[in-house]
Write an enzyme that holds these catalytic residues in place. Structure first.
Site, mmCIF file in Angstrom:
data_model
loop_
_atom_site.group_PDB
_atom_site.id
_atom_site.type_symbol
_atom_site.label_atom_id
_atom_site.label_comp_id
_atom_site.label_asym_id
_atom_site.label_seq_id
_atom_site.Cartn_x
_atom_site.Cartn_y
_atom_site.Cartn_z
ATOM 1 N N GLU A 46 0.789 -1.186 0.117
ATOM 2 C CA GLU A 46 0.061 0.080 -0.227
ATOM 3 C C GLU A 46 0.916 1.389 -0.068
ATOM 4 O OE1 GLU A 46 -2.760 -0.061 3.187
ATOM 5 O OE2 GLU A 46 -3.850 -1.944 2.549
ATOM 6 N N HIS A 92 -8.226 1.060 1.548
ATOM 7 C CA HIS A 92 -7.960 0.863 2.971
ATOM 8 C C HIS A 92 -8.897 1.909 3.978
ATOM 9 C CE1 HIS A 92 -4.725 -0.336 6.090
ATOM 10 N NE2 HIS A 92 -5.927 -0.269 6.729
#
Length: 528
Positions: free
Chosen positions: A263, A281
């Protein structure tokens, strides 16, 4: 002087206000976490650091954090903090595991609905001017079996909500007790059973060596054909390439993923598949959750810096604000007992045993043990502290044993520390009277009553007449004043202990003379 806290990520203004209301001097620089060099330059002037996910607390940052006592993470994930380095530095690391639990659980359920009814694709199609009613045939969730991997705080909320939606819920969690499963209304199962039976699977477990790739290629192949998988927990719990292969083959009907191995995720094996829903997220991304975790971390950090209370720490036992005043004198006692023994030890430590009797047994003994071990190791390892001590002891192969029991003496509370080395076994016991000051009451089974003072001499000798006079003369000739003198013996003519408080440092020459006195077995100058 008021403690100082640096906020290096975007936190709610309400959190800043809470710090100030609690008497904490706060520096709010929400963009600082992205500039590691500037953060390293500033961190040395602060007692606390409050962060979210943008700040990376590395060992290099911690090396510059000379005053730092606590790091507070507004949220659950701690991947951006070097916890072993913080522990070794004596910095408490705490997170806020409950502030975003409902939000994350709701997001998992939202993704499950999105999968069941193909909502993102249907929305895109409709807004593109199409009317593909027959293309988006969904499935009901009522009556379906939901498999929950990890039935802790968030997983249990998902389970309760799913039961309300008339789903059958089964759970795999080694730490879920049968009683808790019954209370939740879920069936506790093994992982293989969950994989074989579930129509939907949702993950709510932290990423650990044991849970990494818990949905591996092998385990994914064991799932029921047509399963739909939701992950709002941690990237790395699922083998992404294996999941894509099973989506392509049609074995897995769909996947909804909020977290990824890498990420920010600008590319990923799951991207582009028509039966995959992805979000960036967002598990904790609601106004309520952001406010909750910000206020929670500010409250927890303030409580520690002002009152000594420890909540949701990952590297030290929790201590409530009510417990802190009761614990404080016993923490000092434990540290002094450890220091006493550590200054006597002259060979490798094999085992440390701590026995807590009476009222002491009802306290947070993990905190007391950590303090005792820190005191014990500090004479040899000057930079050890209550946070790092248990880990340091473990690394050196020292066995630590704790025992609690009812009071077996006239004292309300007793703490006994026993140290076993290659050469011998030493035991020392202490208590805290109503004045809050620690006292030593037994040494190697010999009773005495001595306050623990900054400078002391401990003498082990044979119980024979004349020792006290000769000992006092040596100190007097060396210009050392005796403040207090505590004596104890096991029997007349047997073994005796003298614990003497002195004013100032005892010259080595005087200690050498004491050691030569008839019947003296051991002499040690102690400092606290």
């Amino acid at each position: 002087m008021a403690p100082r806290v640096l906020i290096s990520d975007a936190l709610s203004p309400a959190a800043v206000a809470l710090f100030k209301d609690r008497g904490v001097d706060v520096e709010f620089q929400p963009a600082l976490g992205k500039d590691k060099d500037k953060l390293a330059a500033m961190i040395g002037g602060f007692d606390g650091l409050a962060i979210r996910s943008a700040t990376k607390v590395t060992s290099k940052i911690l090396d510059r954090a000379t005053r730092l006592k606590i790091i507070g993470r507004a949220g659950i994930g701690l991947d951006n903090i070097d916890i072993p380095a913080a522990t070794a530095k004596g910095v408490i690391v705490m997170n806020t595991p409950f502030g975003n639990a409902i939000t994350t659980a709701e997001h998992a359920l939202a993704l499950m609905f999105a999968l069941a009814r193909q909502l993102p694709a249907a929305d895109a199609s409709t807004q593109a001017g199409k009317w593909e009613k027959n293309r988006f045939m969904g499935v009901e969730i009522t009556g379906k079996t939901l498999g929950v991997i990890g039935c802790g705080n968030i997983g249990s909320i998902v389970a309760e909500r799913a039961i309300g939606l008339r789903m059958r819920v089964i759970a795999f969690d080694p730490f879920l007790s049968p009683e808790r499963a019954m209370d939740l209304g879920v069936e506790k199962v093994e992982l293989g059973d969950l994989l074989a039976r579930s129509d939907f699977i949702t993950l709510h477990t932290p990423l650990t060596p044991q849970t990494r790739n818990i949905l591996s290629a092998e385990n994914l192949a064991r799932t029921r054909k047509g399963v739909r998988i939701v992950n709002c927990a941690r990237g790395g719990l699922i083998d992404e390439a294996a999941l894509r292969a099973l989506l392509d083959s049609g074995h897995v009907a769909g996947a909804a993923v909020d977290v990824f191995v890498t990420e920010p995720a600008f590319e990923n094996p799951l991207f582009g598949h028509p039966n995959v829903v992805c979000t960036p997220h967002l598990g904790a991304a609601t106004n309520e959750a952001q406010e909750n975790v910000a206020l929670q971390v500010a409250e927890q950090m303030s409580d520690y810096l002002i009152r000594g209370a420890i909540t949701n720490a990952v590297n030290f036992p929790s201590i409530t604000a009510e417990e802190a005043p009761k614990l404080k004198p016993f923490i000092l006692l434990a540290e002094r007992l450890g220091s006493f023994a550590g200054q006597l030890v002259d060979s490798g430590i094999k085992k440390v045993s701590l026995v807590y009797e009476g009222g002491a047994a009802e306290l947070k003994i993990r905190a007391l043990t950590a303090s005792a071990i820190a005191g014990l190791l500090r004479p040899q390892l000057a930079d050890v502290n209550v946070v790092s001590a248990p880990a340091v002891a473990k690394d050196r192969g020292i066995v630590i044993e704790e025992t609690t029991r009812e009071a077996e003496s006239d004292y309300e509370s007793v703490v006994t520390l026993t140290v076993e080395t290659q050469e011998r076994r030493r035991s020392i016991s202490g208590t805290v009277f109503h004045d809050g000051k620690p006292r030593i009451i037994w040494i190697n089974g010999i009773g005495l009553d001595a306050m623990i003072a900054p400078a002391m001499i401990c003498v082990s000798n044979e119980d024979k007449p004349g020792f006290v006079g000769r000992f006092a003369s040596i100190l007097g000739n060396a210009g050392v004043n005796i403040a207090t003198f505590a004596l104890g013996r096991d029997r007349e003519g047997g073994s005796a202990i003298a614990l003497v408080e002195v004013d100032g440092v005892v010259p080595d020459e005087a200690l050498a003379q004491v050691k030569k006195l008839p019947g003296v077995k051991e002499v040690k100058a102690l400092t606290f």
